[in-house]
Each structure stands twice: as structure tokens, then as C-alpha cells.
Design an enzyme around this catalytic site. Structure first.
Site, mmCIF file in Angstrom:
data_model
loop_
_atom_site.group_PDB
_atom_site.id
_atom_site.type_symbol
_atom_site.label_atom_id
_atom_site.label_comp_id
_atom_site.label_asym_id
_atom_site.label_seq_id
_atom_site.Cartn_x
_atom_site.Cartn_y
_atom_site.Cartn_z
ATOM 1 N N LYS A 148 -18.356 -20.148 4.859
ATOM 2 C CA LYS A 148 -17.232 -19.726 5.702
ATOM 3 C C LYS A 148 -17.114 -20.760 6.810
ATOM 4 O O LYS A 148 -18.106 -21.357 7.221
ATOM 5 C CB LYS A 148 -17.523 -18.355 6.305
ATOM 6 C CG LYS A 148 -16.309 -17.635 6.812
ATOM 7 C CD LYS A 148 -15.736 -16.691 5.775
ATOM 8 C CE LYS A 148 -14.567 -15.909 6.339
ATOM 9 N NZ LYS A 148 -14.079 -14.892 5.399
ATOM 10 N N GLY A 205 -4.660 2.519 7.713
ATOM 11 C CA GLY A 205 -4.121 1.162 7.685
ATOM 12 C C GLY A 205 -3.333 0.932 6.413
ATOM 13 O O GLY A 205 -3.907 0.806 5.323
ATOM 14 N N VAL A 206 -2.009 0.919 6.534
ATOM 15 C CA VAL A 206 -1.165 0.668 5.351
ATOM 16 C C VAL A 206 -0.441 -0.666 5.526
ATOM 17 O O VAL A 206 0.786 -0.750 5.540
ATOM 18 C CB VAL A 206 -0.199 1.835 5.051
ATOM 19 C CG1 VAL A 206 -0.946 2.963 4.359
ATOM 20 C CG2 VAL A 206 0.492 2.346 6.318
ATOM 21 N N GLY A 207 -1.249 -1.705 5.702
ATOM 22 C CA GLY A 207 -0.717 -3.071 5.764
ATOM 23 C C GLY A 207 -0.624 -3.615 4.351
ATOM 24 O O GLY A 207 -0.295 -2.898 3.410
ATOM 25 N N LYS A 208 -0.971 -4.900 4.210
ATOM 26 C CA LYS A 208 -0.789 -5.564 2.903
ATOM 27 C C LYS A 208 -1.594 -4.864 1.800
ATOM 28 O O LYS A 208 -1.088 -4.622 0.716
ATOM 29 C CB LYS A 208 -1.192 -7.034 3.019
ATOM 30 C CG LYS A 208 -0.242 -7.833 3.924
ATOM 31 C CD LYS A 208 -0.520 -9.314 3.882
ATOM 32 C CE LYS A 208 -1.835 -9.692 4.528
ATOM 33 N NZ LYS A 208 -1.870 -9.457 5.989
ATOM 34 N N VAL A 209 -2.849 -4.543 2.071
ATOM 35 C CA VAL A 209 -3.684 -3.920 1.034
ATOM 36 C C VAL A 209 -3.382 -2.426 0.920
ATOM 37 O O VAL A 209 -3.173 -1.892 -0.174
ATOM 38 C CB VAL A 209 -5.189 -4.124 1.333
ATOM 39 C CG1 VAL A 209 -6.030 -3.414 0.270
ATOM 40 C CG2 VAL A 209 -5.537 -5.600 1.377
ATOM 41 N N GLY A 210 -3.367 -1.744 2.079
ATOM 42 C CA GLY A 210 -3.219 -0.284 2.085
ATOM 43 C C GLY A 210 -1.972 0.184 1.352
ATOM 44 O O GLY A 210 -1.995 1.175 0.626
HETATM 45 N N1 LIG Z 1 -5.759 -8.999 2.188
HETATM 46 C C1 LIG Z 1 -6.821 -9.152 1.417
HETATM 47 O O1 LIG Z 1 -6.741 -9.684 0.306
HETATM 48 C C2 LIG Z 1 -8.166 -8.619 1.865
HETATM 49 C C3 LIG Z 1 -9.300 -8.946 1.098
HETATM 50 C C4 LIG Z 1 -10.543 -8.408 1.469
HETATM 51 C C5 LIG Z 1 -10.626 -7.612 2.605
HETATM 52 N N2 LIG Z 1 -9.502 -7.336 3.349
HETATM 53 C C6 LIG Z 1 -9.648 -6.499 4.526
HETATM 54 O O2 LIG Z 1 -8.862 -5.320 4.362
HETATM 55 C C7 LIG Z 1 -8.336 -4.916 5.621
HETATM 56 C C8 LIG Z 1 -6.825 -4.826 5.523
HETATM 57 O O3 LIG Z 1 -6.307 -6.100 5.175
HETATM 58 P P1 LIG Z 1 -4.721 -6.364 5.133
HETATM 59 O O4 LIG Z 1 -4.574 -7.716 4.494
HETATM 60 O O5 LIG Z 1 -4.055 -5.192 4.530
HETATM 61 O O6 LIG Z 1 -4.414 -6.465 6.676
HETATM 62 P P2 LIG Z 1 -3.018 -6.106 7.411
HETATM 63 O O7 LIG Z 1 -3.130 -6.719 8.751
HETATM 64 O O8 LIG Z 1 -1.863 -6.464 6.524
HETATM 65 O O9 LIG Z 1 -3.038 -4.511 7.517
HETATM 66 C C9 LIG Z 1 -3.858 -3.817 8.391
HETATM 67 C C10 LIG Z 1 -3.081 -2.578 8.845
HETATM 68 O O10 LIG Z 1 -3.954 -1.774 9.648
HETATM 69 C C11 LIG Z 1 -3.205 -1.289 10.743
HETATM 70 N N3 LIG Z 1 -4.135 -0.905 11.805
HETATM 71 C C12 LIG Z 1 -4.713 -1.670 12.753
HETATM 72 N N4 LIG Z 1 -5.515 -0.930 13.543
HETATM 73 C C13 LIG Z 1 -5.451 0.335 13.074
HETATM 74 C C14 LIG Z 1 -6.067 1.548 13.437
HETATM 75 N N5 LIG Z 1 -6.923 1.618 14.455
HETATM 76 N N6 LIG Z 1 -5.794 2.660 12.714
HETATM 77 C C15 LIG Z 1 -4.923 2.614 11.679
HETATM 78 N N7 LIG Z 1 -4.318 1.491 11.285
HETATM 79 C C16 LIG Z 1 -4.570 0.359 11.967
HETATM 80 C C17 LIG Z 1 -2.248 -2.406 11.093
HETATM 81 O O11 LIG Z 1 -1.144 -1.925 11.844
HETATM 82 C C18 LIG Z 1 -1.851 -2.906 9.708
HETATM 83 O O12 LIG Z 1 -0.728 -2.219 9.199
HETATM 84 C C19 LIG Z 1 -8.848 -5.932 6.643
HETATM 85 O O13 LIG Z 1 -10.045 -5.436 7.211
HETATM 86 C C20 LIG Z 1 -9.153 -7.150 5.802
HETATM 87 O O14 LIG Z 1 -10.162 -7.946 6.386
HETATM 88 C C21 LIG Z 1 -8.277 -7.816 2.997
#
Ligand SMILES: NC(=O)c1ccc[n+]([C@@H]2O[C@H](COP(=O)([O-])OP(=O)(O)OC[C@H]3O[C@@H](n4cnc5c(N)ncnc54)[C@H](O)[C@@H]3O)[C@@H](O)[C@H]2O)c1
Length: 355
Positions: free
Chosen positions: A78, A178-183
Site C-alpha cells: 500500500k 451506508g448506501v454509497g457505491k457498494v451499499g
Molecule cells: N468501493 C469498493 O470497491 C470497496 C472495496 C472494498 C472495501 N470498500 C469499503 O466499503 C465501504 C463503502 O465503500 P463505498 O465505495 O461504497 O464508499 P462511498 O463513499 O461511495 O459510500 C459510503 C456511504 O456511507 C455513507 N456514510 C458515511 N458515514 C455514515 C454513517 N455514519 N452512517 C451511515 N452512512 C454513512 C456516505 O454518505 C456514503 O453514502 C468503505 O469503508 C470502503 O473502504 C469499498
């Protein structure tokens, strides 16, 4: 702790400095036992150099374990760039960084992480061959959250099978923090499988977007989710979701989500287990993203990467059974399995091959 005296177990830690562009970066290679180290570049305004070093050391070790259990031919590495990505990220800085990556001659492959994006990887790749997670225009695989969510869903099915004897979430209630990209992709998998879904996010627009598409999805306030009755809790926001406040009140039988570093501190896995909650280790179930960027190094084939991410089901089940057999928590069992693969496969390098 000084990086010069502490026995962190890392193979190599490289300090990269280019005064003219302002680059200050640290590339940490924990292990190349299974192949070239692979892990993203974090661009972050650390409070101190020591914080940047610690993050690089911790994250690179974590990648070695994640890559080992994802079945990849990659060790763990990393990098961190110490600075504010909003103000310090320039073409010369990224390209200077790329030359340091190139100087390692393939011992380390980089990709996106917090503060870096596919467009940045394209810039870094102008100086280095050892870059993945690139844009589709440059042969990259694009958004890794699709396979991350798919992998988390596979891990959840495995945990359901272990706990309830059925490898489906049909009829269960799953809470997603958390319903961002993954959720948001996870929501789709769960609804398709017949689960009831309750979501929480600090970003109300993210919640509304899901409810506009799926009126049956319930929403609660972020603080309320852990005390909401549910069968599975899926942390998909920030790290540290399982802490001294949440674990005592958590209303779920299984925890399985995408967020990295869900256990807030050492010993938290034991507290979770003592409450009778089954924890599917985060770095096992969220490895779909690194599976994707590793596949891209060979020339991305979605079905091949998806097939490997499907294997997260078997790996999760294997870990949960190993935890039972060895009388340890799933988090400890995962670490043991990763260490065994690094030792058993890494040992093969002692079989001499003529060059
Ligand atoms: N994107 C990937 O491919 C990937 C791979 C491995 C791990 N992850 C991990 O998964 C998690 C989510 O990744 P992502 O890409 O969806 O990120 P993202 O930033 O797109 O989504 C995160 C979501 O969480 C919300 N959030 C922040 N604080 C919060 C809280 N206290 N309560 C509820 N919701 C909250 C944000 O508003 C956002 O919608 C991260 O921890 C990331 O490190 C992601």
C-alpha cells in the site's frame, strides 16, 4: 514507534520525496510471498509523518492478508501520499510518484484508494507499467464497487448457510449502514434474493434515490440502525462500526458488510462473539474490488473476475468452520488461513528455477 527499530515484518518500506512537485509518499511492501505486492495509493492530509507511516504499514499488511484469502497471486502493499488531494494533487506530483512506483520494477502494483481515482491512475501510468484500476478508455475495469457488493453478498449467503442452514437471505431483514457505491448495489442483490432491506445513510439524497426506485426499502436514522431489529447488519460506510457502543446494543445475528476495519479495536471480535453474533471478517467478504483490479493486470474479463469473487462464498464458509474447529473467532481464523497460504505457497520460491 520508529519504523527503523520496530519489527513490523515488512519486506520493504520506500520513502519517496520530490521537492519540486511537493511529493511526499511512502510505499510499504508487507509481503511478496505470493507475488508482486498489490494495494492502492491513499492520498490523505495526515496530521504527522508518523501517522502517514503507520497507515502505510497497517494498510499494506492488511492487503497481504486480503490478497492471500482472495486466492490472488499477489502479496500485500500500500502507498500513502501525504498531502491534501484537493489542493496538492498535480500532474507533476502524480508523475513523480509514478516514477517511484516504476523504480520498484514490479514489486508493487498500485491502484485507487481514498483520495485517488481512475483518472489519477491514468496519470501515474504515464510513468509506470505497474498501475491497475485504470479507466475503461485505457483498458481498465472501471468501478470496483459492482464486484465488491457481489462478493459481500456471497459472504452473507455463506454466513446465512452457516447460521441458519440455508444459503439465501430470503425472508430475512438486512440493515445496511451506508448506501454509497457498494451499499446501493448490495440493496439490489438482497431484494433480488427476497430479503427485506432497511437502510441508513448520513446523506439523505442517497437514501431517497434508493427509495425512489424501491418503495419497499425502509430507512432509519444512522444512529438508529444498530438498535433496529434485523437478522443481518451490513456496515458499508466507514471503519470502526463495531465498537464499545454499538456491539452491546446491536440487534442482529450476523454482521457482514463492505466497510474496511469494522472492528474498532483488538478484542472487539471476542465481544461480538460473546454476544452470540456471527462476524464475517470484513477483509474476506469485501475482496471483490481487489479481485477486479488484479484481474485487470491480465486484461480485464468480467466473467473471470466474477467467478473468482463467487469464491468468497466458499472462503467465508471455510473460515467460519475453521473458527469452530480451532475454538477461535472468525477474525482469528481468517488471519490463520491467510498466514498458512502465505507460508505454504510462499515456501515454493525456495525451489530453485534457473534464470
Ligand atoms: N468501493 C469498493 O470497491 C470497496 C472495496 C472494498 C472495501 N470498500 C469499503 O466499503 C465501504 C463503502 O465503500 P463505498 O465505495 O461504497 O464508499 P462511498 O463513499 O461511495 O459510500 C459510503 C456511504 O456511507 C455513507 N456514510 C458515511 N458515514 C455514515 C454513517 N455514519 N452512517 C451511515 N452512512 C454513512 C456516505 O454518505 C456514503 O453514502 C468503505 O469503508 C470502503 O473502504 C469499498
Amino acid at each position: 514507534m520508529s519504523v527503523f527499530t520496530a519489527d513490523t515484518g515488512h519486506e520493504q518500506v520506500v520513502f519517496c520525496s520530490d521537492q519540486a512537485s511537493g511529493l511526499r509518499a511512502i510505499i510499504a511492501i508487507y509481503s511478496t510471498a505470493l507475488g508482486p505486492a498489490l494495494g492502492g495509493t491513499r492520498f490523505y492530509p495526515y496530521a504527522s509523518e508518523a501517522d502517514a507511516i503507520h497507515d502505510a504499514l497497517d494498510l499494506s499488511k492488511g492487503m497481504a492478508y486480503k490478497n492471500a484469502l482472495a486466492g490472488l497471486d499477489h502479496g500485500g502493499g500500500k502507498a500513502v501520499i501525504w498531502g491534501d488531494p484537493r489542493t496538492d494533487k498535480t500532474e507533476p506530483l502524480l508523475r513523480a510518484y509514478g516514477r517511484f512506483v516504476e523504480s520498484l520494477n514490479g514489486r508493487y502494483y498500485t491502484a485507487c484508494d481514498v483520495g485517488t481515482y481512475v483518472a489519477d491512475m491514468d496519470v501515474i501510468a504515464r510513468e509506470s507499467r505497474f498501475v491497475t484500476g485504470r479507466s475503461p478508455e485505457h483498458g481498465g475495469a472501471g468501478d470496483s464497487s459492482v464486484l465488491t457488493a457481489y462478493g459481500v453478498f456471497q459472504g452473507m449467503r455463506a454466513a446465512a448457510s452457516y447460521r441458519w442452514g440455508v444459503d439465501t437471505l430470503a425472508g430475512k431483514r438486512v440493515g445496511i449502514a451506508g448506501v454509497g457505491k457498494v451499499g446501493r448495489h448490495l440493496v439490489e442483490h438482497l431484494l433480488d434474493d427476497g430479503a427485506a432491506v432497511v437502510i441508513a445513510d448520513v446523506n439523505t439524497a442517497a437514501v431517497e434515490a434508493i427509495q425512489a426506485k424501491h418503495a419497499q426499502v425502509e430507512a432509519v436514522a444512522p444512529d438508529a440502525l444498530v438498535v433496529t431489529p434485523m437478522d443481518v447488519y451490513a456496515p458499508c460506510a466507514l471503519g470502526g462500526a463495531l465498537d464499545d457502543e454499538t456491539v452491546p446494543v446491536l440487534q442482529a445475528e450476523i454482521v457482514c458488510g463492505a466497510a474496511n476495519n469494522q472492528l474498532a479495536h483488538a478484542g472487539m471480535d471476542k465481544d461480538v462473539a460473546d454476544r452470540g453474533i456471527l462476524y464475517a471478517p470484513d477483509y474476506v467478504v469485501n475482496s471483490g474490488g481487489v479481485i477486479q483490479v488484479a484481474d485487470e493486470i491480465e486484461g480485464f474479463v468480467f466473467d473471470r473476475a466474477k467467478h473468482r469473487a463467487t469464491g468468497i462464498y466458499d472462503t467465508t464458509l471455510q473460515i467460519l468452520r475453521l473458527a469452530d474447529d480451532e475454538g477461535v473467532t472468525p477474525a482469528v481464523a481468517a488471519d490463520r488461513l491467510a498466514e498458512r497460504r502465505m507460508a505454504d505457497v510462499g515456501r515454493l520460491r525456495t525451489i530453485h528455477l534457473p534464470r
